[in-house]
Each structure stands twice: as structure tokens, then as C-alpha cells.
Write an enzyme that holds these catalytic residues in place. Structure first.
Site, short mmCIF file in Angstrom:
data_model
loop_
_atom_site.label_atom_id
_atom_site.label_comp_id
_atom_site.label_asym_id
_atom_site.label_seq_id
_atom_site.Cartn_x
_atom_site.Cartn_y
_atom_site.Cartn_z
N ARG A 1 24.31 -6.91 -15.87
CA ARG A 1 22.96 -7.41 -15.59
C ARG A 1 21.89 -6.37 -15.93
O ARG A 1 20.70 -6.65 -15.81
CB ARG A 1 22.84 -7.81 -14.12
CG ARG A 1 23.64 -9.07 -13.80
CD ARG A 1 23.50 -9.47 -12.36
NE ARG A 1 24.21 -10.73 -12.14
CZ ARG A 1 24.66 -11.14 -10.97
NH1 ARG A 1 24.47 -10.39 -9.89
NH2 ARG A 1 25.28 -12.29 -10.85
N GLU B 1 31.65 -11.76 -20.02
CA GLU B 1 31.88 -13.19 -19.85
C GLU B 1 33.31 -13.58 -20.18
O GLU B 1 33.90 -14.43 -19.50
CB GLU B 1 30.90 -13.99 -20.73
CG GLU B 1 29.45 -13.95 -20.26
CD GLU B 1 29.27 -14.52 -18.86
OE1 GLU B 1 30.06 -15.39 -18.44
OE2 GLU B 1 28.32 -14.09 -18.17
N GLN C 1 38.12 -17.22 -15.55
CA GLN C 1 39.35 -17.29 -14.76
C GLN C 1 39.62 -16.03 -13.95
O GLN C 1 40.74 -15.82 -13.49
CB GLN C 1 40.57 -17.57 -15.66
CG GLN C 1 40.41 -18.70 -16.64
CD GLN C 1 40.40 -20.06 -15.97
OE1 GLN C 1 40.85 -20.22 -14.85
NE2 GLN C 1 39.88 -21.06 -16.66
N GLY D 1 45.85 -11.72 -17.02
CA GLY D 1 46.35 -13.06 -17.28
C GLY D 1 45.54 -13.79 -18.35
O GLY D 1 44.57 -13.25 -18.89
N TYR D 2 45.95 -15.02 -18.65
CA TYR D 2 45.28 -15.82 -19.68
C TYR D 2 45.06 -14.96 -20.93
O TYR D 2 43.94 -14.73 -21.37
CB TYR D 2 43.96 -16.39 -19.17
CG TYR D 2 44.10 -17.30 -17.98
CD1 TYR D 2 44.35 -18.67 -18.14
CD2 TYR D 2 43.99 -16.81 -16.69
CE1 TYR D 2 44.47 -19.51 -17.05
CE2 TYR D 2 44.12 -17.64 -15.59
CZ TYR D 2 44.36 -18.98 -15.77
OH TYR D 2 44.49 -19.81 -14.69
N TYR E 1 29.84 -22.87 -22.33
CA TYR E 1 29.33 -22.03 -21.25
C TYR E 1 29.08 -20.60 -21.73
O TYR E 1 28.01 -20.03 -21.49
CB TYR E 1 30.29 -22.01 -20.05
CG TYR E 1 30.02 -20.81 -19.18
CD1 TYR E 1 28.92 -20.79 -18.35
CD2 TYR E 1 30.82 -19.66 -19.28
CE1 TYR E 1 28.62 -19.66 -17.60
CE2 TYR E 1 30.52 -18.54 -18.54
CZ TYR E 1 29.42 -18.54 -17.70
OH TYR E 1 29.10 -17.42 -16.99
N ASP F 1 29.01 -23.96 -15.36
CA ASP F 1 30.37 -23.56 -15.00
C ASP F 1 30.69 -24.14 -13.63
O ASP F 1 29.94 -24.96 -13.09
CB ASP F 1 30.52 -22.04 -15.03
CG ASP F 1 29.79 -21.34 -13.88
OD1 ASP F 1 28.96 -21.98 -13.19
OD2 ASP F 1 30.05 -20.14 -13.66
N CYS G 1 19.17 -30.17 1.14
CA CYS G 1 20.44 -30.37 0.45
C CYS G 1 21.06 -31.71 0.81
O CYS G 1 21.31 -32.00 2.00
CB CYS G 1 21.40 -29.24 0.81
SG CYS G 1 23.08 -29.47 0.18
#
Length: 346
Positions: free
Chosen positions: A21, A33, A38, A77-78, A116, A134, A204
Site C-alpha cells: 500500500r 496480488e 487463496q 500451495g496453488y 480481479y 473478490d 445494512c
């Protein structure tokens, strides 16, 4: 209530201090990102720092060996994310003179960059007015505005995208996008959100209608497949070990593993041993076999529930292709195999 302004004001008071940021560098933002797909921020943050230290820019990443990239990714992972990360870095360097695309449509053309991620990079790096969508954004919008569309359906996604885009301040896309994702991550969490402290509790929909637990609505259930894996540690007379690279598509492609025998159903270790005793490595038979773990080690992935055993096969001869412990430790492995190696091969 001005939803967007209230949200941004909340963000300015509550946002986490995160390194991506503090920059508009598209390489840093793209890297963050991809890592955070995940992956929770707390888990991903050390990897972000490690990647920037080893590969400080897109050229360094593009010129790296894939094995080095996968080794650094080990545990996240992934792994297709890491392979795509490396491929895209090479594309940017070789085809784009090392310059990141500067708009959403061009970013979408990069491998591993979906709608995204393209929106995130475009808005965070270039403040392009394109809304991110997302899981956090789905949750915030569905609860606040009372939208019970099935978020697993593509037509629902179109409606959510339209709504998010309509809320986006044209001159402040970066801050709004980060605000709505942060709000979903910290305040409007999936389970048991603290609605009493929420800045939107008076307006809300989900809170007023007592539907917090019902929204967002998602119909699809993930089908989980059970797999039963027997890994064989083949150790020769020189205390060297056989490992091999997974080249087939599927989980853990291009990572390393021990020779594998997969069974179609659950068995006790003695039943599996009967099959393993017939294992033949280049016409050589082991002189001794034992099991490391009688009970399966469970390793859960998003779509697979792995049941794993490790067997030791000792040989009284040299094995072609066997390598020293020091060398095999340098290769990238699925985390369950890495942990086994660290625990058993000091």
C-alpha cells in the site's frame, strides 16, 4: 448514507499498514496480488518480502530458474500461481521491454491475471476507475444492499460488478477498492462479524433483516476427492535417495517428489506393504522395507483430501539417479514432503 465516503473514512482510520500500500510500482502490486490469491495476508507477507529480496524487479524474476521460483513459493500451495508468475515475468521482459501494461484491458492479457487482479493492479498502480470484485467485495455488497443472487453464477457476477462500478469514485478508485476489500477482511468477516461496532449498522440490509449468516448466497458445493498416496524413499548403499520431478498436469506440477504408488481405496499399512514389496526399480529389489507412519498423514487441498504414507526401501547397491541428501534438499517440494524431509533427513 453516502456508502462510498463512509467506507473510505472507515478505511483511513482502520487500514492495516501493508507494504504494497506504500507503492504504486506495478511489479510490487502484481506480486502481492498473486501471492494473496487463496492466501491470508499474515501467511503471504513473509513470501512477499522474500520474493522482493531475491527478485527485486521483473527482470530478476524473468531470469530466474523455475525451480528457484517454486522453491521460494514452497508452502503457499496453488503452485500454478508461481508457474504463471514466472511465465508472465518472462513475457513482460521479452515481449514488452520490461514495462507492465498500464491499463485494465492490457493487464487482462497476462497469464495468471484475471479480472480481479487486473482491476487491482490498474486501480492501485494507475488509479484507473475499474472496480475490484473478490470474495470480500461480494460479501460486503450482498449484505449491505441485500442482494441474494447466487455468487457462483456468472450472470450474478455481472450484476455485482455493475453495482461496485457505480459506487466507485472516478478520481479515487485505488482508495475505494482497497477500502471495500479491507472492510470485508476486518469488519464484515464471513462468520460472526461484530455488527454492533459497524459504521453501517443503521443501514445494512442483512443486519436489519437478520440475514448476516445467509448472505452472500452461494449454491455450488466443492466436490472433494480422496486420494491414497504411498511415497517410497529409495535409499541406496551410499545413503543417496531417488527423487523425481512431477511433470503431469494436476497438483504440484514441476515440483519434486519421491517415487509414488497411488491406491484407489483406503488400506492399512500391511495391505499396502504387499504391493510395495513388488516394487521394482530398474530391476533392483530392496533388501529391507519399513513404514515410517502406520497411520495416514492427512493433507487437505481445496478439492482433494490426501492420505499419505511414507515407506523406506533400503538397497545394498548403488541406484542410478540417486542423489545426496544435501542436493535433494535444494529442490522444491509440496510442503507435506518438505516437512517429511526436514523431519527425517537431518
Amino acid at each position: 448514507m453516502d456508502f462510498s465516503n463512509v467506507l473510505i473514512n472507515w478505511y483511513l482510520q482502520n487500514m492495516r499498514n501493508l507494504p504494497w500500500r506504500e507503492t504504486t510500482n506495478p511489479y510490487h502490486i502484481w506480486l502481492s496480488e498473486i501471492i494473496l490469491q487463496q492466501t491470508r495476508v499474515a501467511q503471504g507477507l513473509p513470501y512477499y518480502y522474500a520474493f522482493l529480496k531475491k527478485f527485486p524487479d521483473v527482470n530478476a524474476l524473468a531470469n530466474a530458474d523455475e525451480e528457484d521460483v517454486l522453491k521460494l513459493w514452497q508452502g503457499l500451495g496453488y503452485y500454478s500461481r508461481a508457474r504463471n508468475l514466472h511465465f508472465t515475468a518472462k513475457t513482460i521482459v521479452n515481449d514488452m521491454h520490461g514495462e507492465f501494461p498500464s491499463n485494465y484491458k492490457e493487464l487482462l492479457k497476462l497469464k495468471g491475471v484475471g479480472e480481479y487482479t487486473a482491476a487491482a493492479i490498474a486501480s492501485f498502480s494507475y488509479n484507473e476507475p475499474v472496480a475490484v470484485l473478490d470474495g470480500n467485495v461480494f460479501r460486503v455488497l450482498s449484505r449491505y444492499f441485500g442482494i441474494n443472487l447466487d455468487i457462483s453464477q456468472s450472470k450474478s457476477k455481472i450484476e455485482f460488478q455493475k453495482l461496485a462500478q457505480s459506487l466507485l469514485p472516478d478520481n479515487n478508485a485505488s482508495e475505494f477498492n482497497q477500502a471495500i476489500m479491507e472492510f470485508g477482511a476486518l469488519q464484515c468477516v464471513p462468520k460472526n462479524p461484530n455488527c454492533s461496532s459497524c459504521v453501517f449498522n443503521s443501514s445494512c440490509y442483512a443486519l436489519q433483516k437478520n440475514e448476516i449468516d445467509k448472505l452472500p448466497y452461494k449454491s455450488k458445493k466443492i466436490k472433494v476427492t480422496k486420494r491414497f498416496l504411498n511415497y517410497l524413499i529409495l535409499e541406496d548403499s551410499n545413503k543417496n535417495i531417488i527423487v523425481e520431478k512431477r511433470v503431469e498436469n494436476g497438483i504440484w506440477k514441476n515440483l519434486f517428489q519421491f517415487p509414488l504408488i497411488e491406491e484407489i481405496e483406503e488400506k492399512n499399512s500391511d495391505e499396502s506393504m504387499m504391493i510395495i514389496k513388488n516394487f521394482n526399480f530398474k530391476d533392483k529389489r530392496p533388501v529391507d522395507i519399513f513404514v515410517y507412519n502406520e497411520d495416514y498423514i492427512r493433507h487437505k487441498l481445496s478439492h482433494q483430501d490426501l492420505h499419505i504414507r511414507f515407506y523406506k526401501l533400503n538397497y545394498d547397491c548403488e541406484l542410478e539417479g540417486a542423489e545426496s541428501i544435501e542436493k535433494i534438499k535444494k529442490y522444491p517440494y509440496p510442503i507435506v514432503l518438505h516437512n517429511f524431509i526436514e523431519a527425517n533427513f537431518s
